[in-house]
Design an enzyme around this catalytic site. Structure first.
Site, mmCIF file in Angstrom:
data_model
loop_
_atom_site.group_PDB
_atom_site.id
_atom_site.type_symbol
_atom_site.label_atom_id
_atom_site.label_comp_id
_atom_site.label_asym_id
_atom_site.label_seq_id
_atom_site.Cartn_x
_atom_site.Cartn_y
_atom_site.Cartn_z
ATOM 1 N N ASP A 130 83.301 56.720 44.643
ATOM 2 C CA ASP A 130 84.126 56.017 45.624
ATOM 3 C C ASP A 130 83.374 55.761 46.938
ATOM 4 O O ASP A 130 83.630 54.766 47.612
ATOM 5 C CB ASP A 130 85.391 56.848 45.895
ATOM 6 C CG ASP A 130 86.453 56.065 46.639
ATOM 7 O OD1 ASP A 130 86.742 54.923 46.218
ATOM 8 O OD2 ASP A 130 86.995 56.569 47.648
ATOM 9 N N HIS B 208 79.032 52.824 49.803
ATOM 10 C CA HIS B 208 78.935 52.839 51.271
ATOM 11 C C HIS B 208 77.753 53.658 51.790
ATOM 12 O O HIS B 208 76.947 53.185 52.594
ATOM 13 C CB HIS B 208 80.221 53.405 51.890
ATOM 14 C CG HIS B 208 81.464 52.697 51.463
ATOM 15 N ND1 HIS B 208 81.557 51.329 51.414
ATOM 16 C CD2 HIS B 208 82.666 53.161 51.065
ATOM 17 C CE1 HIS B 208 82.771 50.984 51.001
ATOM 18 N NE2 HIS B 208 83.454 52.075 50.773
ATOM 19 N N LYS C 64 80.310 46.114 59.706
ATOM 20 C CA LYS C 64 80.600 46.733 60.996
ATOM 21 C C LYS C 64 79.566 46.303 62.036
ATOM 22 O O LYS C 64 78.381 46.193 61.740
ATOM 23 C CB LYS C 64 80.617 48.260 60.864
ATOM 24 C CG LYS C 64 81.832 48.715 60.071
ATOM 25 C CD LYS C 64 81.922 50.209 60.028
ATOM 26 C CE LYS C 64 83.145 50.650 59.272
ATOM 27 N NZ LYS C 64 84.395 50.438 59.987
ATOM 28 N N LYS D 125 85.450 46.076 46.076
ATOM 29 C CA LYS D 125 85.045 47.291 45.361
ATOM 30 C C LYS D 125 86.242 47.822 44.577
ATOM 31 O O LYS D 125 87.364 47.503 44.962
ATOM 32 C CB LYS D 125 84.481 48.317 46.325
ATOM 33 C CG LYS D 125 85.529 49.224 46.982
ATOM 34 C CD LYS D 125 84.899 50.417 47.641
ATOM 35 C CE LYS D 125 85.876 51.550 47.725
ATOM 36 N NZ LYS D 125 85.554 52.683 48.506
ATOM 37 N N LYS E 171 87.120 64.138 52.001
ATOM 38 C CA LYS E 171 88.503 63.897 52.430
ATOM 39 C C LYS E 171 89.090 65.182 52.997
ATOM 40 O O LYS E 171 88.639 66.269 52.695
ATOM 41 C CB LYS E 171 89.332 63.436 51.233
ATOM 42 C CG LYS E 171 88.920 62.057 50.734
ATOM 43 C CD LYS E 171 89.931 61.498 49.779
ATOM 44 C CE LYS E 171 89.598 60.072 49.419
ATOM 45 N NZ LYS E 171 89.752 59.133 50.536
ATOM 46 N N GLU F 246 86.625 61.803 56.374
ATOM 47 C CA GLU F 246 87.995 61.304 56.484
ATOM 48 C C GLU F 246 88.942 62.478 56.690
ATOM 49 O O GLU F 246 88.668 63.581 56.206
ATOM 50 C CB GLU F 246 88.396 60.586 55.188
ATOM 51 C CG GLU F 246 87.566 59.357 54.868
ATOM 52 C CD GLU F 246 87.993 58.746 53.536
ATOM 53 O OE1 GLU F 246 88.732 57.761 53.576
ATOM 54 O OE2 GLU F 246 87.623 59.285 52.484
HETATM 55 P P1 NAP Z 1 97.638 46.026 45.416
HETATM 56 O O1 NAP Z 1 98.350 46.352 46.680
HETATM 57 O O2 NAP Z 1 98.083 46.689 44.158
HETATM 58 O O3 NAP Z 1 97.746 44.445 45.216
HETATM 59 C C1 NAP Z 1 97.385 43.806 44.026
HETATM 60 C C2 NAP Z 1 97.647 42.322 44.166
HETATM 61 O O4 NAP Z 1 97.305 41.693 42.937
HETATM 62 C C3 NAP Z 1 99.097 41.979 44.425
HETATM 63 O O5 NAP Z 1 99.150 40.872 45.299
HETATM 64 C C4 NAP Z 1 99.617 41.597 43.045
HETATM 65 O O6 NAP Z 1 100.709 40.755 43.204
HETATM 66 C C5 NAP Z 1 98.390 40.884 42.489
HETATM 67 N N1 NAP Z 1 98.340 40.856 41.023
HETATM 68 C C6 NAP Z 1 98.456 41.887 40.172
HETATM 69 N N2 NAP Z 1 98.355 41.462 38.892
HETATM 70 C C7 NAP Z 1 98.157 40.120 38.950
HETATM 71 C C8 NAP Z 1 97.959 39.112 37.974
HETATM 72 N N3 NAP Z 1 97.979 39.381 36.656
HETATM 73 N N4 NAP Z 1 97.762 37.864 38.411
HETATM 74 C C9 NAP Z 1 97.761 37.540 39.715
HETATM 75 N N5 NAP Z 1 97.927 38.467 40.679
HETATM 76 C C10 NAP Z 1 98.134 39.750 40.305
HETATM 77 O O7 NAP Z 1 96.081 46.293 45.525
HETATM 78 P P2 NAP Z 1 95.171 46.317 46.866
HETATM 79 O O8 NAP Z 1 95.249 47.664 47.468
HETATM 80 O O9 NAP Z 1 95.528 45.136 47.719
HETATM 81 O O10 NAP Z 1 93.708 46.171 46.263
HETATM 82 C C11 NAP Z 1 93.181 44.956 45.777
HETATM 83 C C12 NAP Z 1 91.711 45.157 45.399
HETATM 84 O O11 NAP Z 1 90.993 45.545 46.541
HETATM 85 C C13 NAP Z 1 91.477 46.265 44.358
HETATM 86 O O12 NAP Z 1 90.360 45.919 43.574
HETATM 87 C C14 NAP Z 1 91.125 47.459 45.212
HETATM 88 O O13 NAP Z 1 90.313 48.386 44.516
HETATM 89 C C15 NAP Z 1 90.334 46.787 46.310
HETATM 90 N N6 NAP Z 1 90.318 47.530 47.574
HETATM 91 C C16 NAP Z 1 91.467 47.809 48.234
HETATM 92 C C17 NAP Z 1 91.416 48.485 49.436
HETATM 93 C C18 NAP Z 1 92.666 48.783 50.232
HETATM 94 O O14 NAP Z 1 92.531 49.326 51.319
HETATM 95 N N7 NAP Z 1 93.835 48.453 49.761
HETATM 96 C C19 NAP Z 1 90.186 48.886 49.969
HETATM 97 C C20 NAP Z 1 89.009 48.576 49.272
HETATM 98 C C21 NAP Z 1 89.099 47.886 48.079
HETATM 99 P P3 NAP Z 1 101.802 40.494 42.060
HETATM 100 O O15 NAP Z 1 102.194 41.839 41.532
HETATM 101 O O16 NAP Z 1 102.881 39.749 42.749
HETATM 102 O O17 NAP Z 1 101.133 39.656 41.037
#
Ligand code: NAP
Length: 486
Positions: free
Chosen positions: A237, A242, A184, A150, A333, A218
């Protein structure tokens, strides 16, 4: 008494964004737990992919640190960590460029016996470029699966474009849109309780149900996600995905079979039967704090923001089963406790044979998603002891840990279960493209109307249950929200 772990087929799972927060916090710790349970075949490979310049060993060292941070010490014996890390690989890749793709092609297996899965754990703007490159570099085989995180679009138009882009390269049967709420244990148990027992289904309708409450509360604020959240808000969001999915599972008709399309067809019918809510059936809120830097406007660094961090709404479903039964949804939140709960509040008995002092009582079936996943049925009994016939409500508790024994600690969490479902090729707990679009089609006009009016959300104090108007939404119809309890 937990069901036996059945190993899945051999697989290559590529995690784009393998160095990111979600991969380190949820995906890899989840896979590690599946490894420990014996579900992951010894030849299975997990390939992290991102732009950072890392060797396999450097990636393994980083993921070892992630396991130390996100898996409890007594759940990660050194031998298991070592064995798991050996199954990890890394490819440096740019989703928008040419670098790394031939290395990935060489590394991934294309034999029929190996499941290929590609997890897009990156920003949504990269979903299209990734799908396209997997195709043009001939990496994804005919049975490859892609997993999409998402947010899936921010409105109907962007969701349609995203669906079309993914379907240019992959069939709908290959696309797994994650909503981790559906993974879940209790959500699945909800379906087992509804459709596996004679007891509930006959009562599951407007004749016996007074109303339904769905709360996802939350305690955290927007934190470091302020810039993203301020463009999104609680409706996009949380509600569009959800809460809508939970509502669908409660309200849907019994599917003919427990297979992906039968279940998703029924969910889609619920979304299509949702009435547009009336203006005064929605309360939007924004948290406030007397402490500088703690309120919503400070956190998002936008003092004129009119984005909601809280929403409460009354929804009506126009079909025979639910005619006249309100579904109250609430999410926010910085509320007083972290709790996600669905409550089916049944009607009072039509006539009380007990005297007035005994009070009137209702049965409430509560499905708790977090914390302490479990299901409780409130029943009315006689208060024990002398003093005549006094009635009291007691919970019949179906909390797994009590009912099924200590092995329930091994119940997989949502991400573990959903990733294993991807490998098994089971889409039941994933959103289909038309479901997502239908949810946006319902959400879009509501958000457009808010934007047009430009109204500020109602302020609410942090660590409360939200704005006063949310309580009024219930009170005006002689109902009340159940307490938000951790
Ligand atoms: P993040 O911490 O910013 O990680 C992004 C990842 O993408 C990093 O590994 C980054 O590594 C890589 N990346 C960025 N640009 C890239 C490119 N051009 N080519 C290849 N890799 C690239 O983000 P995140 O929190 O893990 O979230 C990832 C996704 O999951 C998003 O869509 C977010 O909305 C969704 N999401 C996250 C959560 C959460 O709890 N974190 C929850 C629900 C959904 P490099 O910079 O080394 O390339």
């Amino acid at each position: 008494m937990v069901s036996r772990v059945i190993p899945v087929e051999d697989f290559d799972l590529v995690i784009f964004g393998g160095t990111g927060d979600l991969a380190r916090r949820k995906i890899l710790p989840g896979l590690f737990r599946r490894f420990c349970s014996g579900q992951m075949p010894p030849a299975a490979r997990i390939i992290g992919a991102a732009r950072s310049d890392l060797t396999d060993d450097a990636y393994r060292r980083d993921i070892k640190l992630a396991l130390e941070e996100f898996v409890a010490k007594d759940s990660r014996p050194a031998a298991a960590v070592k064995g798991f890390l050996e199954q990890l690989h890394y490819v440096r890749i740019d989703a928008t460029g040419t670098e790394g793709w031939s290395a990935l092609r060489k590394l991934t297996r294309k034999d029929e016996a190996t499941v290929q899965a590609f997890y897009f754990s990156v920003a949504p703007s990269l979903f299209g470029p990734l799908a396209e490159r997997l195709h043009t570099h001939k990496i994804a085989g005919a049975n490859a699966r892609i997993v999409v995180e998402k947010p899936f679009g921010r409105d109907l138009e962007s969701a349609r474009i995203l669906n079309a882009t993914l379907r240019d390269h992959f069939d709908e049967s290959q696309i797994y849109r994650i909503d981790h709420y559906l993974g879940k244990e209790t959500v699945q148990n909800l379906m087992a309780v509804r459709f596996g027992n004679m007891l509930f289904e006959p009562l599951w309708n407007a004749q016996y149900v007074d109303h339904v409450q769905i709360t996802v509360a939350e305690t955290v604020g927007v934190g470091g996600r302020g810039a993203y959240y301020d463009k999104s808000g609680a409706m996009r969001d949380m509600v569009q995905n959800h809460l809508m999915q939970l509502l669908c599972l409660i309200a849907m008709e019994p599917p003919a079979h427990f297979d992906p399309d039968s279940v998703r067809d029924e969910k889609l019918k619920v979304i299509r039967a949702l009435d547009p809510p009336k203006r005064d059936d929605i309360v939007r809120g924004q948290y406030e704090s007397p402490k500088k830097g703690e309120d919503y406007l400070d956190e998002v660094e936008n003092r004129s923001s009119i984005t909601e961090s809280f929403i409460a709404m009354k929804l009506m479903i126009s079909n025979w089963r639910w005619a006249g039964v309100p579904f109250y949804l609430r999410t926010g939140k910085r509320l007083k406790a972290r709790a996600s709960e669905i409550s089916i509040v049944f009607k009072e008995t039509p006539h009380s044979i007990f005297d007035e002092d005994s009070g009137r009582h209702r049965n409430i079936l509560s499905i708790r998603l977090q914390p302490n996943e479990g299901i409780t049925l409130g029943v009315t009994i006689k208060e024990p002891g002398p003093g005549g016939m006094r009635l009291v409500d007691v919970p019949l508790d179906m909390t797994f840990a009590d009912a099924l024994g200590p092995e329930t600690d091994d119940v997989p969490d949502a991400y573990e279960r959903l990733i294993m479902d991807v490998i098994r090729g089971n889409q039941t707990l994933f959103m289909r493209g038309d479901e997502v679009e239908a949810a946006w089609a319902w959400t879009d006009p509501i958000i457009k109307e808010w934007t047009r009016r430009g109204e500020r959300p109602k302020p609410y104090d942090i660590e409360t249950t939200g704005p006063e108007d949310a309580a009024v939404l219930m009170h005006r119809e002689g109902r009340r929200w159940l307490d938000i309890k951790a």
